[in-house]
Scaffold this motif. Sequence first.
Motif, PDB file in Angstrom:
ATOM      1  N   GLU A  12      -9.411   5.028  -7.673  1.00 47.98           N
ATOM      2  CA  GLU A  12      -8.345   5.531  -6.808  1.00 47.98           C
ATOM      3  C   GLU A  12      -8.492   4.969  -5.392  1.00 47.98           C
ATOM      4  O   GLU A  12      -7.521   4.561  -4.766  1.00 47.98           O
ATOM      5  N   ALA A  13      -9.730   4.929  -4.904  1.00 48.42           N
ATOM      6  CA  ALA A  13      -9.972   4.530  -3.513  1.00 48.42           C
ATOM      7  C   ALA A  13      -9.592   3.078  -3.260  1.00 48.42           C
ATOM      8  O   ALA A  13      -9.312   2.697  -2.123  1.00 48.42           O
ATOM      9  N   ALA A  14      -9.563   2.269  -4.323  1.00 43.10           N
ATOM     10  CA  ALA A  14      -9.282   0.843  -4.142  1.00 43.10           C
ATOM     11  C   ALA A  14      -7.789   0.536  -4.241  1.00 43.10           C
ATOM     12  O   ALA A  14      -7.368  -0.601  -4.010  1.00 43.10           O
ATOM     13  N   LEU A  15      -6.988   1.536  -4.631  1.00 43.48           N
ATOM     14  CA  LEU A  15      -5.557   1.274  -4.827  1.00 43.48           C
ATOM     15  C   LEU A  15      -4.820   1.244  -3.491  1.00 43.48           C
ATOM     16  O   LEU A  15      -5.152   1.980  -2.570  1.00 43.48           O
ATOM     17  N   ALA A  16      -3.763   0.408  -3.430  1.00 45.85           N
ATOM     18  CA  ALA A  16      -2.861   0.444  -2.271  1.00 45.85           C
ATOM     19  C   ALA A  16      -2.100   1.766  -2.287  1.00 45.85           C
ATOM     20  O   ALA A  16      -1.846   2.331  -3.357  1.00 45.85           O
ATOM     21  N   ALA A  17      -1.726   2.252  -1.101  1.00 49.12           N
ATOM     22  CA  ALA A  17      -0.972   3.510  -1.039  1.00 49.12           C
ATOM     23  C   ALA A  17       0.419   3.342  -1.649  1.00 49.12           C
ATOM     24  O   ALA A  17       1.009   4.303  -2.152  1.00 49.12           O
ATOM     25  N   ASP A  18       0.926   2.109  -1.624  1.00 45.77           N
ATOM     26  CA  ASP A  18       2.271   1.832  -2.141  1.00 45.77           C
ATOM     27  C   ASP A  18       2.141   1.057  -3.457  1.00 45.77           C
ATOM     28  O   ASP A  18       1.506  -0.006  -3.485  1.00 45.77           O
ATOM     29  N   PRO A  19       2.749   1.536  -4.538  1.00 47.47           N
ATOM     30  CA  PRO A  19       2.572   0.861  -5.826  1.00 47.47           C
ATOM     31  C   PRO A  19       3.137  -0.559  -5.860  1.00 47.47           C
ATOM     32  O   PRO A  19       2.665  -1.394  -6.639  1.00 47.47           O
ATOM     33  N   LEU A  20       4.130  -0.843  -5.000  1.00 52.60           N
ATOM     34  CA  LEU A  20       4.679  -2.204  -5.007  1.00 52.60           C
ATOM     35  C   LEU A  20       3.677  -3.187  -4.400  1.00 52.60           C
ATOM     36  O   LEU A  20       3.648  -4.364  -4.789  1.00 52.60           O
ATOM     37  N   ILE A  21       2.850  -2.708  -3.489  1.00 47.09           N
ATOM     38  CA  ILE A  21       1.775  -3.572  -2.944  1.00 47.09           C
ATOM     39  C   ILE A  21       0.707  -3.773  -4.010  1.00 47.09           C
ATOM     40  O   ILE A  21       0.198  -4.876  -4.209  1.00 47.09           O
ATOM     41  N   GLN A  22       0.389  -2.690  -4.730  1.00 45.63           N
ATOM     42  CA  GLN A  22      -0.595  -2.801  -5.806  1.00 45.63           C
ATOM     43  C   GLN A  22      -0.090  -3.765  -6.884  1.00 45.63           C
ATOM     44  O   GLN A  22      -0.847  -4.590  -7.401  1.00 45.63           O
ATOM     45  N   LEU A  23       1.205  -3.670  -7.217  1.00 49.63           N
ATOM     46  CA  LEU A  23       1.799  -4.579  -8.208  1.00 49.63           C
ATOM     47  C   LEU A  23       1.683  -6.030  -7.730  1.00 49.63           C
ATOM     48  O   LEU A  23       1.346  -6.922  -8.510  1.00 49.63           O
ATOM     49  N   ASP A  24       1.951  -6.243  -6.460  1.00 46.83           N
ATOM     50  CA  ASP A  24       1.862  -7.595  -5.905  1.00 46.83           C
ATOM     51  C   ASP A  24       0.435  -8.145  -6.057  1.00 46.83           C
ATOM     52  O   ASP A  24       0.251  -9.310  -6.420  1.00 46.83           O
ATOM     53  N   ARG A  25      -0.565  -7.307  -5.839  1.00 51.17           N
ATOM     54  CA  ARG A  25      -1.963  -7.752  -6.016  1.00 51.17           C
ATOM     55  C   ARG A  25      -2.223  -8.141  -7.472  1.00 51.17           C
ATOM     56  O   ARG A  25      -2.822  -9.195  -7.742  1.00 51.17           O
ATOM     57  N   TRP A  26      -1.762  -7.296  -8.388  1.00 47.44           N
ATOM     58  CA  TRP A  26      -2.013  -7.592  -9.813  1.00 47.44           C
ATOM     59  C   TRP A  26      -1.232  -8.824 -10.272  1.00 47.44           C
ATOM     60  O   TRP A  26      -1.710  -9.590 -11.105  1.00 47.44           O
ATOM     61  N   LEU A  27      -0.018  -9.001  -9.727  1.00 55.06           N
ATOM     62  CA  LEU A  27       0.733 -10.218 -10.072  1.00 55.06           C
ATOM     63  C   LEU A  27      -0.007 -11.456  -9.575  1.00 55.06           C
ATOM     64  O   LEU A  27      -0.067 -12.475 -10.267  1.00 55.06           O
ATOM     65  N   GLY A  28      -0.579 -11.349  -8.387  1.00 55.37           N
ATOM     66  CA  GLY A  28      -1.377 -12.457  -7.847  1.00 55.37           C
ATOM     67  C   GLY A  28      -2.550 -12.751  -8.763  1.00 55.37           C
ATOM     68  O   GLY A  28      -2.848 -13.927  -9.053  1.00 55.37           O
ATOM     69  N   ASP A  29      -3.213 -11.710  -9.259  1.00 59.46           N
ATOM     70  CA  ASP A  29      -4.338 -11.912 -10.184  1.00 59.46           C
ATOM     71  C   ASP A  29      -3.848 -12.597 -11.465  1.00 59.46           C
ATOM     72  O   ASP A  29      -4.527 -13.474 -12.017  1.00 59.46           O
ATOM     73  N   ALA A  30      -2.666 -12.186 -11.956  1.00 59.51           N
ATOM     74  CA  ALA A  30      -2.135 -12.758 -13.207  1.00 59.51           C
ATOM     75  C   ALA A  30      -1.786 -14.228 -13.012  1.00 59.51           C
ATOM     76  O   ALA A  30      -2.020 -15.057 -13.896  1.00 59.51           O
ATOM     77  N   GLN A  31      -1.232 -14.547 -11.821  1.00 62.11           N
ATOM     78  CA  GLN A  31      -0.935 -15.956 -11.517  1.00 62.11           C
ATOM     79  C   GLN A  31      -2.229 -16.763 -11.484  1.00 62.11           C
ATOM     80  O   GLN A  31      -2.327 -17.828 -12.080  1.00 62.11           O
ATOM     81  N   ALA A  32      -3.229 -16.205 -10.795  1.00 61.27           N
ATOM     82  CA  ALA A  32      -4.509 -16.916 -10.649  1.00 61.27           C
ATOM     83  C   ALA A  32      -5.196 -17.075 -12.008  1.00 61.27           C
ATOM     84  O   ALA A  32      -5.947 -18.026 -12.217  1.00 61.27           O
TER      85      ALA A  32
END
Length: 206
Positions: A12-32
């Motif tokens: 929980e502590a590592a998640l962005a407060a906004d889910p769209l920011i968290q999604l952007d991080r995971w999309l970046g990981d998927a691209q990488a």
Amino acid sequence: MAQYTKNPPLLEAALAADPLIQLDRWLGDAQAAGMIEPTAMTLATVDAQGRPSARMVLFKGVHNGALTFYTNHESRKGRELAANPRVALVFWWDRLERQVRVEGMAQRLPVEVARRYFYTRPRESQIGALISRQSAIVADRATLDRRYDETVARLAGADVPYPEHWGGYGVTPQCVEFWQGRSGRLHDRLCYQRAGDGWRIDRLEP
Ligand SMILES: Cc1cc2nc3c(=O)[nH]c(=O)nc-3n(C[C@H](O)[C@H](O)[C@H](O)COP(=O)(O)O)c2cc1C
């Protein structure tokens, strides 16, 4: 069945407060991670009788807090969205053992936004969008190819006219769940739900 062992715990502590920011991080990981279509997502809609249907579309970024995709407004999904704007979206990145589920309401994007995006697409995709009566029955492949070739010839040297039947939708999320595979089927599931102006995050059982 695969054992999911790639991921460190999703905390929980590592998640962005906004889910769209968290999604952007995971999309970046998927691209990488070298996924072929990291932005592909399943879009589920329901028709006027409540019958569900699902298909893949490509996520094309966030507009005013909504996840966007582009399609034909007169397609099956377009007609279903006109009857009922409630949708679900699912991303699955097998290389990362991660899933994201989104539920929310879809609404059409402003035409200027869709038009701007339309003209960034390759010309052949523009023509494809112009001539396809998406989801209608076509007599055979040759009919489609002929319509395409005739349009290419007719429009030679001219801009492709923007097709009024084509455009975008934005899905404003009500809840967004981040799922990560873990060993022993004790996967991590963290679920954002709208609460006032912000988001509440709950952990769900796997
Ligand atoms: C990876 C992938 C991405 C796709 N992206 C889109 C898209 O962004 N927009 C779209 O209209 N169709 C897209 N399609 C095709 C749809 O899955 C579907 O066949 C089409 O939109 C017609 O759906 P409908 O008859 O339910 O309206 C994609 C298909 C795949 C496999």
